[in-house]
Scaffold this active site. Structure first.
Site, PDB file in Angstrom:
ATOM      1  N   LYS A  35      24.968 -97.451  12.521  1.00  0.00           N
ATOM      2  CA  LYS A  35      26.384 -97.293  12.112  1.00  0.00           C
ATOM      3  C   LYS A  35      26.820 -97.924  10.847  1.00  0.00           C
ATOM      4  O   LYS A  35      27.187 -97.824   9.395  1.00  0.00           O
ATOM      5  CB  LYS A  35      28.015 -98.076  12.557  1.00  0.00           C
ATOM      6  CG  LYS A  35      27.911 -96.840  13.982  1.00  0.00           C
ATOM      7  CD  LYS A  35      29.209 -97.479  14.948  1.00  0.00           C
ATOM      8  CE  LYS A  35      29.049 -96.813  16.066  1.00  0.00           C
ATOM      9  NZ  LYS A  35      29.981 -97.353  17.136  1.00  0.00           N
ATOM     10  N   GLU A 147      47.359-100.206  16.736  1.00  0.00           N
ATOM     11  CA  GLU A 147      47.889 -99.094  16.008  1.00  0.00           C
ATOM     12  C   GLU A 147      47.976 -97.701  16.698  1.00  0.00           C
ATOM     13  O   GLU A 147      48.329 -97.355  17.857  1.00  0.00           O
ATOM     14  CB  GLU A 147      46.528 -99.044  15.432  1.00  0.00           C
ATOM     15  CG  GLU A 147      45.463 -98.553  16.992  1.00  0.00           C
ATOM     16  CD  GLU A 147      45.066 -97.360  17.700  1.00  0.00           C
ATOM     17  OE1 GLU A 147      45.328 -96.154  16.512  1.00  0.00           O
ATOM     18  OE2 GLU A 147      44.686 -97.021  18.640  1.00  0.00           O
ATOM     19  N   PHE A 148      48.903 -96.568  15.981  1.00  0.00           N
ATOM     20  CA  PHE A 148      48.886 -95.519  16.131  1.00  0.00           C
ATOM     21  C   PHE A 148      48.813 -94.423  15.747  1.00  0.00           C
ATOM     22  O   PHE A 148      49.577 -93.238  15.476  1.00  0.00           O
ATOM     23  CB  PHE A 148      50.426 -94.991  16.423  1.00  0.00           C
ATOM     24  CG  PHE A 148      51.526 -96.594  17.094  1.00  0.00           C
ATOM     25  CD1 PHE A 148      51.318 -96.308  18.101  1.00  0.00           C
ATOM     26  CD2 PHE A 148      51.707 -97.839  16.408  1.00  0.00           C
ATOM     27  CE1 PHE A 148      52.170 -97.021  19.044  1.00  0.00           C
ATOM     28  CE2 PHE A 148      52.483 -98.941  17.316  1.00  0.00           C
ATOM     29  CZ  PHE A 148      52.623 -98.739  18.623  1.00  0.00           C
ATOM     30  N   LEU A 149      46.976 -94.595  15.770  1.00  0.00           N
ATOM     31  CA  LEU A 149      46.364 -93.306  15.144  1.00  0.00           C
ATOM     32  C   LEU A 149      46.207 -92.452  15.634  1.00  0.00           C
ATOM     33  O   LEU A 149      45.237 -92.638  16.752  1.00  0.00           O
ATOM     34  CB  LEU A 149      45.050 -93.988  14.487  1.00  0.00           C
ATOM     35  CG  LEU A 149      45.020 -95.410  12.842  1.00  0.00           C
ATOM     36  CD1 LEU A 149      43.897 -95.376  12.914  1.00  0.00           C
ATOM     37  CD2 LEU A 149      46.445 -95.537  12.237  1.00  0.00           C
ATOM     38  N   ASN A 209      51.943 -94.691  24.150  1.00  0.00           N
ATOM     39  CA  ASN A 209      51.043 -94.294  24.748  1.00  0.00           C
ATOM     40  C   ASN A 209      50.754 -93.442  26.750  1.00  0.00           C
ATOM     41  O   ASN A 209      50.975 -92.240  26.647  1.00  0.00           O
ATOM     42  CB  ASN A 209      49.514 -94.971  24.252  1.00  0.00           C
ATOM     43  CG  ASN A 209      48.692 -94.918  23.698  1.00  0.00           C
ATOM     44  OD1 ASN A 209      49.381 -94.103  22.992  1.00  0.00           O
ATOM     45  ND2 ASN A 209      47.845 -94.705  23.721  1.00  0.00           N
ATOM     46  N   GLY A 258      43.261 -85.511  27.476  1.00  0.00           N
ATOM     47  CA  GLY A 258      41.389 -85.944  27.722  1.00  0.00           C
ATOM     48  C   GLY A 258      41.712 -87.300  26.945  1.00  0.00           C
ATOM     49  O   GLY A 258      43.029 -87.436  26.535  1.00  0.00           O
ATOM     50  N   CYS A 261      41.613 -92.537  25.044  1.00  0.00           N
ATOM     51  CA  CYS A 261      43.423 -93.419  24.561  1.00  0.00           C
ATOM     52  C   CYS A 261      44.355 -92.860  25.700  1.00  0.00           C
ATOM     53  O   CYS A 261      44.192 -94.121  26.052  1.00  0.00           O
ATOM     54  CB  CYS A 261      43.807 -93.168  23.327  1.00  0.00           C
ATOM     55  SG  CYS A 261      42.913 -93.375  22.082  1.00  0.00           S
ATOM     56  N   LYS A 264      42.524 -94.082  29.719  1.00  0.00           N
ATOM     57  CA  LYS A 264      42.412 -95.802  29.874  1.00  0.00           C
ATOM     58  C   LYS A 264      43.777 -96.685  30.088  1.00  0.00           C
ATOM     59  O   LYS A 264      43.902 -97.076  30.584  1.00  0.00           O
ATOM     60  CB  LYS A 264      40.986 -96.140  28.921  1.00  0.00           C
ATOM     61  CG  LYS A 264      42.189 -96.779  27.071  1.00  0.00           C
ATOM     62  CD  LYS A 264      40.960 -97.509  26.049  1.00  0.00           C
ATOM     63  CE  LYS A 264      41.427 -97.897  25.023  1.00  0.00           C
ATOM     64  NZ  LYS A 264      42.750 -98.400  24.561  1.00  0.00           N
ATOM     65  N   LYS A 321      39.764 -82.615  21.681  1.00  0.00           N
ATOM     66  CA  LYS A 321      40.930 -82.378  21.352  1.00  0.00           C
ATOM     67  C   LYS A 321      40.422 -81.526  20.015  1.00  0.00           C
ATOM     68  O   LYS A 321      38.816 -82.038  19.495  1.00  0.00           O
ATOM     69  CB  LYS A 321      42.084 -83.458  20.971  1.00  0.00           C
ATOM     70  CG  LYS A 321      41.681 -84.374  20.050  1.00  0.00           C
ATOM     71  CD  LYS A 321      43.120 -85.291  19.887  1.00  0.00           C
ATOM     72  CE  LYS A 321      43.344 -84.959  18.366  1.00  0.00           C
ATOM     73  NZ  LYS A 321      44.651 -86.149  18.346  1.00  0.00           N
TER      74      LYS A 321
HETATM   75  C1  UGA Z   1      46.770 -91.456  21.598  1.00  0.00           C
HETATM   76  C2  UGA Z   1      48.155 -91.200  20.566  1.00  0.00           C
HETATM   77  O1  UGA Z   1      48.320 -90.098  19.956  1.00  0.00           O
HETATM   78  C3  UGA Z   1      48.261 -92.644  19.095  1.00  0.00           C
HETATM   79  O2  UGA Z   1      49.272 -92.397  18.668  1.00  0.00           O
HETATM   80  C4  UGA Z   1      47.183 -93.324  19.867  1.00  0.00           C
HETATM   81  O3  UGA Z   1      47.242 -94.651  18.487  1.00  0.00           O
HETATM   82  C5  UGA Z   1      45.826 -93.609  20.438  1.00  0.00           C
HETATM   83  O4  UGA Z   1      46.792 -92.485  21.338  1.00  0.00           O
HETATM   84  C6  UGA Z   1      44.949 -94.758  20.891  1.00  0.00           C
HETATM   85  O5  UGA Z   1      45.758 -94.801  20.996  1.00  0.00           O
HETATM   86  O6  UGA Z   1      44.569 -94.708  20.184  1.00  0.00           O
HETATM   87  P1  UGA Z   1      44.290 -89.304  20.482  1.00  0.00           P
HETATM   88  O7  UGA Z   1      44.151 -89.810  21.881  1.00  0.00           O
HETATM   89  O8  UGA Z   1      43.793 -89.372  19.249  1.00  0.00           O
HETATM   90  O9  UGA Z   1      45.894 -90.005  19.807  1.00  0.00           O
HETATM   91  O10 UGA Z   1      45.198 -88.268  20.247  1.00  0.00           O
HETATM   92  P2  UGA Z   1      46.622 -86.995  21.139  1.00  0.00           P
HETATM   93  O11 UGA Z   1      47.229 -86.220  19.752  1.00  0.00           O
HETATM   94  O12 UGA Z   1      48.046 -88.094  21.402  1.00  0.00           O
HETATM   95  O13 UGA Z   1      45.867 -86.017  22.236  1.00  0.00           O
HETATM   96  C7  UGA Z   1      45.598 -87.199  23.436  1.00  0.00           C
HETATM   97  C8  UGA Z   1      45.685 -85.825  24.537  1.00  0.00           C
HETATM   98  O14 UGA Z   1      46.767 -85.332  24.987  1.00  0.00           O
HETATM   99  C9  UGA Z   1      44.855 -84.949  24.076  1.00  0.00           C
HETATM  100  O15 UGA Z   1      43.821 -84.876  25.042  1.00  0.00           O
HETATM  101  C10 UGA Z   1      45.828 -83.532  23.670  1.00  0.00           C
HETATM  102  O16 UGA Z   1      44.785 -82.268  23.954  1.00  0.00           O
HETATM  103  C11 UGA Z   1      46.494 -83.908  24.848  1.00  0.00           C
HETATM  104  N1  UGA Z   1      47.828 -83.793  24.316  1.00  0.00           N
HETATM  105  C12 UGA Z   1      48.694 -84.128  23.381  1.00  0.00           C
HETATM  106  C13 UGA Z   1      48.965 -82.347  24.766  1.00  0.00           C
HETATM  107  O17 UGA Z   1      47.973 -82.147  26.405  1.00  0.00           O
HETATM  108  N2  UGA Z   1      49.858 -81.810  24.531  1.00  0.00           N
HETATM  109  C14 UGA Z   1      50.183 -81.810  23.922  1.00  0.00           C
HETATM  110  O18 UGA Z   1      51.010 -81.542  23.723  1.00  0.00           O
HETATM  111  C15 UGA Z   1      49.992 -82.959  23.132  1.00  0.00           C
END
Ligand code: UGA
Length: 439
Positions: A35, A147-149, A209, A258, A261, A264, A321
């Protein structure tokens, strides 16, 4: 101010690059030579929208190394951004975090601020601070800065954050953190800056989360009930979203969440509750409901397909996603495993992660980089990830290329009227079934 960032995953690299973009000098440290070498060559080892451009734009303020001692000694502030995967009992595995902490301690040469960005259970910063300061000549100030990324929009989420949370109890690190994030709190970014105690900052991340995960699990259960009762989940969520108290986000129904984040963090929160004698019933329910939801599309397949053995299936979308190359805890994996177990022939399509999937499945599935090719002569197709390429794919082509135009859509990509017009047999989540065919 010299900054070091430990860990160049999605969180670490995005943090480093964005801190460089607001004017800081940042050294990125990782034990993974591959990396670091890739970064030294100017290439990001991960795909994240906009990251490559910022990496290049800020190359003079960014450097990369595997030499931990060198990086930690130079730094005034060290961000810890390593992963905290699940242990088999659900608790967060903090080994990577403490490996970095041990290495920081060994390199100790002056007072420093250590910022924990990794998602860690409440009380971890305390433990880290004790460990670092125990028999140390120098003072370590430990800050929680969750973080909230969101993957796919991580750069935007870092530069235009909904909030910056800083958890600290001492004046020195309070001043340092304020200075460090100052550019993001001013025009044009204007991020709300929230200073809280360390435990609350650690809790804030899990609470957020888990709330989002709960929202998804809940709306999916409503969707399942819609299907039984003849209601349509898209119409229902639209009406709900007009209530400002509910809002319109995280109400997308489908095959559940899935990714590394939510999976877990729900388990770790459940574990944290158990070990503190405070059962988190809603969290447990979220985990259970989501596990069931992850296989709901297959339930539909199994109840409508006579025999999966020898059936040719197109699985469309593999990443957890859209707009990410991350396959960790992707729902597609659990579904492909079952399809293979039942003897189906599996074709897979994804615009970004075919190579990563190949590392997991080798020649057990067939790989296609166009949807046209992936669905050719298939008995049915399963939509797993709502990539733009999939959502905008012409429905008529399913009829043109497949043996029978049968779609199981796990992300409700298509409009029911369009499906009807295209004469497709269509199963989705929380909506009516269209067409009458059997596979
Ligand atoms: C999530 C949080 O949204 C972030 O704020 C947080 O910082 C991050 O975890 C982390 O802990 O690092 P992320 O896992 O990247 O981010 O993606 P999301 O957009 O939250 O989606 C998570 C899962 O939920 C995906 O599988 C998505 O398809 C699903 N999802 C999301 C749904 O099924 N429905 C929705 O309305 C939104």
């Amino acid at each position: 101010m010299e900054i070091a960032v430990a860990g160049v995953g999605y969180v670490g690299l995005t943090t480093a690059v964005c801190l460089a973009d607001i004017g800081h000098t940042v050294i990125c440290v990782d034990i993974d030579k591959k990396k670091i070498n890739s970064l030294k060559d100017g290439n990001s080892p991960i795909y994240e929208d906009g990251l490559g451009e910022l990496l290049n734009k800020n190359k003079d303020r960014l450097s990369y190394t595997t030499e931990e001692k060198l990086a930690y000694q130079k730094a005034d502030v060290i961000f810890v951004c390593t992963g905290t995967p699940s242990r088999s009992n659900g608790s967060a595995n903090l080994d990577y975090v403490f490996n970095v902490i041990n290495s920081i301690k060994k390199s100790s040469n002056k007072d420093k601020v250590v910022v924990i960005k990794s998602t860690v259970p409440v009380g971890t910063c305390d433990k880290v601070e004790k460990k670092l300061n125990d028999n140390s000549k120098h003072k370590f100030y430990v800050v929680s800065n969750p973080e909230f990324l969101s993957q796919g929009s991580a750069v935007k989420d870092m530069l235009l954050p909904s909030r910056i949370i800083v958890g600290t109890d001492d004046l020195y690190s309070t001043e340092i953190m304020k200075k460090l994030y100052e550019p993001l709190t001013k025009i044009p970014y204007c991020a709300p800056y929230l200073l809280v105690d360390r435990e609350s900052a650690e809790m804030a991340k899990y609470a957020a989360n888990n709330f989002l995960a709960l929202k998804i699990a809940y709306i999916n259960e409503v969707a399942n009930l819609c299907e039984k009762t003849g209601a349509d989940i898209k119409a229902v969520t639209k009406t709900m979203s007009y209530d400002k108290r509910i809002g319109d986000s995280f109400l997308k129904t489908g095959i559940g969440f899935g990714g590394s984040c939510f999976k877990k963090d729900t388990k770790a929160f459940d574990y944290l509750g158990k070990t503190n004698g405070c059962e988190m019933k809603t969290v447990k329910a979220t985990i259970d409901a989501n596990q069931k939801q992850n296989l709901i599309l297959l339930d539909k397949v199994l109840s409508t397909v006579d025999n999966l053995n020898g059936k040719k299936v197109a699985v469309l979308g593999l990443s957890f996603k859209p707009k990410t190359d991350d396959l960790r805890d992707s729902v597609s994996i659990a579904n492909v495993d079952v399809l293979l177990e039942y003897g189906a022939e599996v074709n897979v399509y994804d615009p970004l992660v075919l190579d990563g999937f190949k590392k997991l499945y080798g020649d057990r599935v067939s790989y296609y980089d166009t949807i046209d090719e992936a669905i050719k002569k298939c008995d049915f197709a399963m939509i797993m990830t709502e990539w733009d390429e999939i959502v905008s794919y012409d429905l008529n082509k399913y009829r043109k290329y497949m043996k029978k135009p049968i779609i199981y859509d796990g992300r409700n990509c298509y409009d029911l009227e369009d499906v009807k017009k295209a004469k497709i047999v269509y199963y989705s989540i929380g909506r009516r079934k269209i067409g009458k065919d059997k596979v």
